[in-house]
Motif scaffolding. Structure first.
Motif, PDB file in Angstrom:
ATOM      1  N   ILE A  66      18.346  23.391   9.114  1.00 47.02           N
ATOM      2  CA  ILE A  66      17.087  23.762   9.453  1.00 47.02           C
ATOM      3  C   ILE A  66      16.597  24.847   7.896  1.00 47.02           C
ATOM      4  O   ILE A  66      17.212  26.257   8.741  1.00 47.02           O
ATOM      5  CB  ILE A  66      16.501  23.573  10.592  1.00 47.02           C
ATOM      6  N   ASP A  67      16.050  24.984   6.806  1.00 39.52           N
ATOM      7  CA  ASP A  67      16.365  26.540   5.781  1.00 39.52           C
ATOM      8  C   ASP A  67      15.123  26.864   5.904  1.00 39.52           C
ATOM      9  O   ASP A  67      14.203  26.466   5.416  1.00 39.52           O
ATOM     10  CB  ASP A  67      16.776  25.545   4.928  1.00 39.52           C
ATOM     11  N   GLY A  68      15.272  28.253   5.847  1.00 42.34           N
ATOM     12  CA  GLY A  68      14.102  29.285   6.351  1.00 42.34           C
ATOM     13  C   GLY A  68      14.285  30.077   4.787  1.00 42.34           C
ATOM     14  O   GLY A  68      15.234  29.367   3.811  1.00 42.34           O
ATOM     15  N   ASP A  69      13.248  30.939   4.395  1.00 46.80           N
ATOM     16  CA  ASP A  69      13.475  31.172   3.143  1.00 46.80           C
ATOM     17  C   ASP A  69      14.100  31.901   1.971  1.00 46.80           C
ATOM     18  O   ASP A  69      14.802  32.192   1.328  1.00 46.80           O
ATOM     19  CB  ASP A  69      12.129  32.261   3.327  1.00 46.80           C
ATOM     20  N   THR A  70      15.277  32.677   3.301  1.00 45.33           N
ATOM     21  CA  THR A  70      16.256  33.043   2.134  1.00 45.33           C
ATOM     22  C   THR A  70      17.247  31.837   1.743  1.00 45.33           C
ATOM     23  O   THR A  70      17.994  32.181   1.100  1.00 45.33           O
ATOM     24  CB  THR A  70      17.211  33.780   3.692  1.00 45.33           C
ATOM     25  N   HIS A  71      17.288  30.770   1.921  1.00 44.91           N
ATOM     26  CA  HIS A  71      18.055  29.945   1.537  1.00 44.91           C
ATOM     27  C   HIS A  71      17.140  29.795   0.090  1.00 44.91           C
ATOM     28  O   HIS A  71      18.186  28.833  -0.584  1.00 44.91           O
ATOM     29  CB  HIS A  71      18.182  28.475   2.027  1.00 44.91           C
ATOM     30  N   PHE A  72      16.494  29.992  -0.383  1.00 46.35           N
ATOM     31  CA  PHE A  72      15.575  29.932  -1.866  1.00 46.35           C
ATOM     32  C   PHE A  72      15.445  30.455  -2.919  1.00 46.35           C
ATOM     33  O   PHE A  72      15.600  30.770  -3.373  1.00 46.35           O
ATOM     34  CB  PHE A  72      14.521  29.030  -1.531  1.00 46.35           C
ATOM     35  N   THR A  73      16.430  31.660  -2.505  1.00 43.29           N
ATOM     36  CA  THR A  73      17.378  32.649  -3.419  1.00 43.29           C
ATOM     37  C   THR A  73      18.149  32.593  -4.174  1.00 43.29           C
ATOM     38  O   THR A  73      19.000  31.351  -3.581  1.00 43.29           O
ATOM     39  CB  THR A  73      17.209  34.172  -2.610  1.00 43.29           C
ATOM     40  N   ASN A  74      18.734  33.063  -5.061  1.00 39.52           N
ATOM     41  CA  ASN A  74      19.646  32.641  -5.921  1.00 39.52           C
ATOM     42  C   ASN A  74      20.912  32.726  -5.316  1.00 39.52           C
ATOM     43  O   ASN A  74      22.003  31.649  -5.882  1.00 39.52           O
ATOM     44  CB  ASN A  74      19.962  33.028  -7.797  1.00 39.52           C
ATOM     45  N   ALA A  78      23.017  29.221  -4.305  1.00 35.78           N
ATOM     46  CA  ALA A  78      24.572  29.351  -4.064  1.00 35.78           C
ATOM     47  C   ALA A  78      25.578  29.463  -2.948  1.00 35.78           C
ATOM     48  O   ALA A  78      26.569  28.551  -2.845  1.00 35.78           O
ATOM     49  CB  ALA A  78      25.045  31.066  -5.700  1.00 35.78           C
ATOM     50  N   TYR A  79      25.068  30.212  -2.508  1.00 36.23           N
ATOM     51  CA  TYR A  79      25.605  30.599  -0.982  1.00 36.23           C
ATOM     52  C   TYR A  79      25.752  28.914  -0.120  1.00 36.23           C
ATOM     53  O   TYR A  79      27.416  28.259   0.277  1.00 36.23           O
ATOM     54  CB  TYR A  79      25.715  31.563   0.057  1.00 36.23           C
ATOM     55  N   THR A  82      28.366  26.325  -1.899  1.00 35.64           N
ATOM     56  CA  THR A  82      29.230  26.061  -1.383  1.00 35.64           C
ATOM     57  C   THR A  82      29.962  25.925  -0.054  1.00 35.64           C
ATOM     58  O   THR A  82      31.233  25.441   0.776  1.00 35.64           O
ATOM     59  CB  THR A  82      29.393  27.821  -1.944  1.00 35.64           C
ATOM     60  N   ARG A  83      28.657  26.206   0.767  1.00 38.49           N
ATOM     61  CA  ARG A  83      28.903  26.377   1.617  1.00 38.49           C
ATOM     62  C   ARG A  83      29.399  24.882   2.803  1.00 38.49           C
ATOM     63  O   ARG A  83      30.118  23.703   3.069  1.00 38.49           O
ATOM     64  CB  ARG A  83      28.004  26.719   3.260  1.00 38.49           C
ATOM     65  N   THR A  84      28.135  24.192   1.617  1.00 41.17           N
ATOM     66  CA  THR A  84      28.293  22.609   1.880  1.00 41.17           C
ATOM     67  C   THR A  84      29.681  21.951   1.517  1.00 41.17           C
ATOM     68  O   THR A  84      29.511  20.871   2.410  1.00 41.17           O
ATOM     69  CB  THR A  84      26.766  22.132   1.284  1.00 41.17           C
ATOM     70  N   ALA A  85      29.807  22.254   0.371  1.00 42.43           N
ATOM     71  CA  ALA A  85      31.152  21.534  -0.016  1.00 42.43           C
ATOM     72  C   ALA A  85      31.877  21.568   1.125  1.00 42.43           C
ATOM     73  O   ALA A  85      32.993  20.814   0.943  1.00 42.43           O
ATOM     74  CB  ALA A  85      31.193  21.941  -1.380  1.00 42.43           C
ATOM     75  N   ILE A  86      32.893  22.673   1.155  1.00 40.96           N
ATOM     76  CA  ILE A  86      33.560  23.120   2.584  1.00 40.96           C
ATOM     77  C   ILE A  86      33.294  22.387   4.050  1.00 40.96           C
ATOM     78  O   ILE A  86      34.250  21.669   3.587  1.00 40.96           O
ATOM     79  CB  ILE A  86      33.838  24.436   2.639  1.00 40.96           C
ATOM     80  N   LEU A  87      32.306  22.243   3.963  1.00 38.42           N
ATOM     81  CA  LEU A  87      31.803  21.302   5.333  1.00 38.42           C
ATOM     82  C   LEU A  87      31.946  19.458   5.017  1.00 38.42           C
ATOM     83  O   LEU A  87      32.515  19.676   5.802  1.00 38.42           O
ATOM     84  CB  LEU A  87      30.210  21.558   5.468  1.00 38.42           C
ATOM     85  N   GLU A  88      31.395  19.276   3.935  1.00 36.76           N
ATOM     86  CA  GLU A  88      31.692  18.115   3.111  1.00 36.76           C
ATOM     87  C   GLU A  88      33.192  17.762   3.441  1.00 36.76           C
ATOM     88  O   GLU A  88      33.815  16.469   3.433  1.00 36.76           O
ATOM     89  CB  GLU A  88      31.268  17.636   2.684  1.00 36.76           C
ATOM     90  N   SER A  89      33.984  18.472   2.643  1.00 35.78           N
ATOM     91  CA  SER A  89      35.641  19.044   2.898  1.00 35.78           C
ATOM     92  C   SER A  89      36.175  17.996   3.796  1.00 35.78           C
ATOM     93  O   SER A  89      37.465  17.724   3.963  1.00 35.78           O
ATOM     94  CB  SER A  89      35.572  19.462   2.402  1.00 35.78           C
TER      95      SER A  89
END
Length: 135
Positions: A66-74, A78-79, A82-89
């Motif tokens: 569940i994403d709040g405002d801090t997730h929508f900065t550049n 980017a974070y 990267t995080r999603t790619a690692i978790l999906e791995s």
């Protein structure tokens, strides 16, 4: 029980406990009104690798964020990529919703989670299915 193991940083356990005690309003809503009573077992604020995910279902290998405002900065975008790619791995599926989605489109969020929880049956062993049919 499963043999599936996910690494986690033990130093994150106190922070995860703190986050469980201080969930955001959208996290509380999703937990108390839907995930807590779901037939699939979900864990709140679960450490995986060096991250703490909002909700995790081991059976479905599903992470809900569940994403709040801090997730929508550049930097936040980017974070998260990267995080999603690692978790999906690890073979996990990550689905994300905004705070706004949870508050204003709750039914749609629940439907999207239901769809993500649809676990396809394991492939049949042709020899086993023929043997079962013959009995």
């Amino acid at each position: 029980m499963t043999d599936f193991y996910l690494p986690y940083n033990k130093q994150l356990i106190p922070r995860a406990k703190e986050l469980r005690q201080n969930m955001t309003m959208p996290e509380k809503k999703l937990w108390s009104e839907y995930l807590r009573h779901n037939s699939f077992k979900f864990m709140k604020q679960r450490p995986i690798n060096n991250f703490i995910v909002d909700f995790y279902c081991a059976k479905a290998k599903l992470i809900i964020e569940i994403d709040g405002d801090t997730h929508f900065t550049n930097d936040g975008i980017a974070y998260d990529l990267t995080r999603t790619a690692i978790l999906e791995s690890y073979g996990l599926k990550v689905i994300r919703f905004t705070n706004h989605d949870v508050i204003h489109s709750f039914e749609g969020v629940c439907q999207a989670i239901e769809k993500a929880l649809e676990i396809p049956p394991p492939p049949l062993n042709k020899g086993a299915s023929i043997q079962a049919f013959r009995k």
